[in-house]
Design an enzyme around this catalytic site. Structure first.
Site, short mmCIF file in Angstrom:
data_model
loop_
_atom_site.label_atom_id
_atom_site.label_comp_id
_atom_site.label_asym_id
_atom_site.label_seq_id
_atom_site.Cartn_x
_atom_site.Cartn_y
_atom_site.Cartn_z
N HIS A 1 36.61 31.38 43.32
CA HIS A 1 36.15 32.02 44.56
C HIS A 1 37.35 32.53 45.35
O HIS A 1 38.26 31.75 45.64
CB HIS A 1 35.38 31.03 45.44
CG HIS A 1 34.20 30.40 44.77
ND1 HIS A 1 33.63 29.23 45.20
CD2 HIS A 1 33.46 30.79 43.70
CE1 HIS A 1 32.61 28.92 44.42
NE2 HIS A 1 32.49 29.84 43.50
C1 LIG Z 1 33.93 32.50 36.71
C2 LIG Z 1 33.30 32.67 38.06
C3 LIG Z 1 32.31 31.76 38.46
C4 LIG Z 1 31.71 31.88 39.72
N1 LIG Z 1 30.65 31.08 40.05
C5 LIG Z 1 29.95 31.34 41.18
C6 LIG Z 1 28.73 30.65 41.46
O1 LIG Z 1 28.26 29.84 40.65
N2 LIG Z 1 28.09 30.94 42.63
C7 LIG Z 1 28.58 31.85 43.52
O2 LIG Z 1 27.97 32.04 44.58
N3 LIG Z 1 29.72 32.52 43.27
C8 LIG Z 1 30.40 32.32 42.12
N4 LIG Z 1 31.53 33.04 41.84
C9 LIG Z 1 32.06 33.95 42.87
C10 LIG Z 1 31.26 35.26 43.01
O3 LIG Z 1 31.06 35.83 41.74
C11 LIG Z 1 32.06 36.19 43.93
O4 LIG Z 1 32.13 35.58 45.21
C12 LIG Z 1 31.43 37.56 44.07
O5 LIG Z 1 31.31 38.19 42.82
C13 LIG Z 1 32.29 38.41 44.99
O6 LIG Z 1 31.71 39.67 45.11
P1 LIG Z 1 32.54 40.94 45.60
O7 LIG Z 1 31.59 42.05 45.72
O8 LIG Z 1 33.34 40.56 46.78
O9 LIG Z 1 33.65 41.23 44.47
P2 LIG Z 1 33.66 41.21 42.90
O10 LIG Z 1 32.49 40.53 42.33
O11 LIG Z 1 35.02 40.74 42.53
O12 LIG Z 1 33.53 42.76 42.50
C14 LIG Z 1 34.52 43.71 42.75
C15 LIG Z 1 34.43 44.79 41.69
O13 LIG Z 1 35.28 45.88 42.07
C16 LIG Z 1 35.95 46.37 40.94
N5 LIG Z 1 37.21 47.00 41.37
C17 LIG Z 1 38.32 46.37 41.84
N6 LIG Z 1 39.27 47.28 42.14
C18 LIG Z 1 38.76 48.49 41.86
C19 LIG Z 1 39.28 49.81 41.95
N7 LIG Z 1 40.50 50.04 42.43
N8 LIG Z 1 38.49 50.84 41.57
C20 LIG Z 1 37.22 50.61 41.09
N9 LIG Z 1 36.68 49.37 40.97
C21 LIG Z 1 37.45 48.32 41.36
C22 LIG Z 1 36.20 45.13 40.10
O14 LIG Z 1 36.45 45.48 38.75
C23 LIG Z 1 34.92 44.34 40.31
O15 LIG Z 1 33.96 44.62 39.33
C24 LIG Z 1 32.15 32.91 40.61
C25 LIG Z 1 33.15 33.80 40.22
C26 LIG Z 1 33.72 33.69 38.96
C27 LIG Z 1 34.78 34.69 38.56
#
Ligand SMILES: Cc1cc2nc3c(=O)[nH]c(=O)nc-3n(C[C@H](O)[C@H](O)[C@H](O)COP(=O)(O)OP(=O)(O)OC[C@H]3O[C@@H](n4cnc5c(N)ncnc54)[C@H](O)[C@@H]3O)c2cc1C
Lengths: 106, 474
Positions: B409
């Site tokens: 996270h």
């Molecule tokens: C292994 C793992 C287990 C987890 N388990 C849980 C759980 O059980 N429960 C829970 O609530 N949360 C869990 N999480 C955390 C949860 O997945 C994250 O909090 C959530 O995905 C965050 O969402 P976000 O939209 O902030 O970013 P992200 O999900 O990180 O998405 C950001 C996206 O933007 C893309 N990106 C980045 N830079 C660029 C760029 N310059 N140009 C184009 N695209 C770009 C990335 O490739 C990515 O796909 C887990 C995470 C992981 C990795």
């Protein structure tokens, strides 16, 4: 002959595989997994890690006249365990961890 | 190789990053009638393209194949998703709404308007209607129950967490299975394999310079722009683009310490559902839960503990992997000239590390109370413990050199709020003094969510997207 990054990674993966009783993965798959992970790593980490790996490949040269990757399996294992217990333990843990994921995934 | 795209693209709205924050935001914009592009750096792969938590998945769906680190003493190894759906594709989907005390704390510390449980409830409900959450039907797997039993014997409370999971079909409720199809149905366009490199304001519009895997250089022009690249890449993109006020200065984590328990009977059977028990009563000091305990994950956790690792071949079915986590670690995201990837650093307050270590000792106690024959803290130099009495041999405090902290996270790198001394955006994700440029991901949190964060990320993105649409993105 020069130090060889791919051969060193292969030798490290083979040594971990040999130690890891019961793991179903092959040393070749472990080597490929480590190399693929290395290729995907942040750009600024790759050059120092590659340099450190080549340095360790050359480490046995003065005493044994051979690169790490060209040592016998028993010598490689002894050398790797010495590194694991010394200042190179972080580098070894990095390689061992990646190899373990692949070896135990099968 | 992905399909080439035109080298110049035009849209009403562009959303960069297709994780939970970006997917929810893009869906609402498309459904409001705006032509919307959802740009994703990683590949567009089906949810079940590869086995969950396999080496192949790590190589194809994780950023940097999972090799990412925040440098500090101790460092934190963290992982992020990098594919359409972001972290939601690779995570376990354990689900909680943001705890009310956390919202109250954020509203107080950063002066965030309208961030109460009541105000957020409709946004949680709306997200939960698409990405459905459910309790595990029937009895949880033994590995999970053991943690619950251990807690009960010590007089502690344990819960069985809900998950973003459809237990009827056996499918995770990731973004690629929920919001992304809804986005496409509303006419939105996903462009995968395209990395946004820089953004700038030009002639009253936003211009995104991007690089597509097949096409090469691509320019996107949009009237409104949301950055949703996740808590590390969002500040990296913004800082590269010259936007720096409180950007990337306050990254937070949920660092974990792990322990493996060896039980007297099998607890870890192939094909068991994911474990769901959590001990939350000690939060925010620390929280305890169960990890995926496949042989590969056990071996990885035990990389520095050969004696316990040597038992995997014979005893994996009797072994369970557990974690304790808290919010230690205050990180910074920085870009270096000529360097593609941001550098992340972290420092710790001793009190928070002490709480995490106290949590590890609570976890060990719970595992022995659950009937463990041996417990191995997953750290170099830590001996295998055979009884609670052996805990007397543990070091007095967490040795910083050998602490192996991992986190799945990341958040809070660009916090929201009206207090400009601390926040990067206003209460609704609008970057201060940046012509309506918005952030829509975990970066906006004002600190650790304490609970699993995906629910919070989705609900806050939903709230902020509706706010933006109502104001026509002004
Ligand atoms: C292994 C793992 C287990 C987890 N388990 C849980 C759980 O059980 N429960 C829970 O609530 N949360 C869990 N999480 C955390 C949860 O997945 C994250 O909090 C959530 O995905 C965050 O969402 P976000 O939209 O902030 O970013 P992200 O999900 O990180 O998405 C950001 C996206 O933007 C893309 N990106 C980045 N830079 C660029 C760029 N310059 N140009 C184009 N695209 C770009 C990335 O490739 C990515 O796909 C887990 C995470 C992981 C990795």
């Amino acid at each position: 002959m020069l130090p060889d990054f791919t051969a060193t990674v292969g030798a490290l993966a083979a040594t971990v595989a040999e130690r890891e009783q019961g793991a179903g993965g092959s040393p070749q798959a472990a080597r490929d997994f480590v190399l693929a992970s290395f290729a995907a790593m942040p750009g600024y980490l790759r050059p120092p890690l590659r340099a450190a790996t080549l340095f360790f490949d050359a480490w046995p040269l003065p005493r044994r006249g051979r690169f790490f990757h060209a040592l016998s399996p028993a010598e490689r294992r002894a050398q790797m365990e010495a590194w694991e217990a010394g200042p190179a333990h972080m580098l070894m843990r990095f390689y061992v961890s990646l190899a373990l994921v692949s070896l135990w995934h099968e | 190789m992905s399909e080439p795209v035109a080298d110049r693209l035009r849209a009403d709205v562009a959303v960069i990053g297709s994780g939970p924050g970006g997917s929810v935001t893009a869906t609402l914009c498309a459904e409001a009638g705006y032509s919307t592009l959802l740009v994703e750096e990683g590949p567009d792969l089906p949810l079940d393209a590869m086995a969950h938590f396999s080496g192949e998945e790590i190589l194809h769906k994780y950023r940097h194949a999972g090799v990412t680190m925040a440098f500090g003493n101790p460092s934190i190894t963290y992982v992020e998703g990098r594919c359409v759906g972001g972290g939601s594709e690779v995570n376990r989907g354990l689900y909680h709404r943001t705890p009310p005390y956390v919202l109250e704390q954020w509203a107080g510390s950063h002066h965030v308007d309208a961030l109460t449980p009541e105000a957020l409830a409709p946004h949680f409900e709306a997200c939960e209607a698409t990405a459905r959450i459910a309790a595990l039907p029937g009895t949880p797997p033994p590995l999970s129950q053991r943690l619950g039993e251990g807690a009960m014997r010590l007089g502690w409370d344990a819960i069985a967490a809900h998950r973003l999971y459809d237990y009827e079909t056996g499918r995770k409720q990731s973004m690629s299975a929920t919001f992304v199809p809804r986005f496409r149905q509303a006419g939105g366009r996903v462009i995968a394999d395209m990395r946004a490199q820089r953004i700038r304001r030009i002639n009253g519009r936003w211009e995104v310079t991007a690089r597509h895997r097949s096409t090469g250089s691509v320019t996107i022009v949009a009237d409104a722009l949301f950055v949703a690249c996740g808590a590390v890449q969002t500040p990296a993109l913004l800082r590269r683009s010259g936007i720096r006020h409180n950007i990337g200065d306050s990254l937070r984590f949920h660092p974990m310490l792990k322990a493996v328990a060896l039980f007297d009977t099998p607890v870890n059977r192939l094909g068991d559902p994911d474990p769901v028990h959590q001990i939350k009563m000690f939060e925010p000091r620390f929280g305890i839960g169960c990890s995926i305990s496949s042989p590969a994950m056990l071996a990885l956790a035990l990389a520095a503990n050969p004696p316990m690792r040597a038992r995997i071949a014979a005893d994996a079915a009797r072994m369970g992997l557990y974690y304790v986590q808290n919010g230690t670690g205050h990180g910074r995201v920085r870009t270096l000239p000529g360097c593609h990837d941001p550098v992340v650093s972290v420092c710790h307050e001793q009190a928070e590390l002490d709480q995490l270590y106290d949590g590890l000792q609570h976890l060990i106690r719970a595992l022995f109370a659950a009937g463990a024959q041996a417990v191995q803290p997953c750290m170099p130099g830590f001996a295998m413990l055979r009884s609670v009495e052996d805990m007397a041999t543990l070091p007095e405090c967490l040795p910083r050199k050998s602490a192996m902290l991992t986190s799945v996270h990341v958040f809070a790198s660009c916090p929201m709020g009206e207090d400009r001394r601390l926040s990067a955006t206003d209460s609704w994700g609008r970057i201060h003094d940046a012509d309506g440029l918005r952030i829509a991901d975990a970066s906006l949190m004002c600190g650790p969510t304490i609970a699993n964060p995906q629910g919070s990320v989705m609900a806050i993105a939903h709230r902020n997207a509706l706010h933006a649409i109502a104001r026509r993105f002004a």
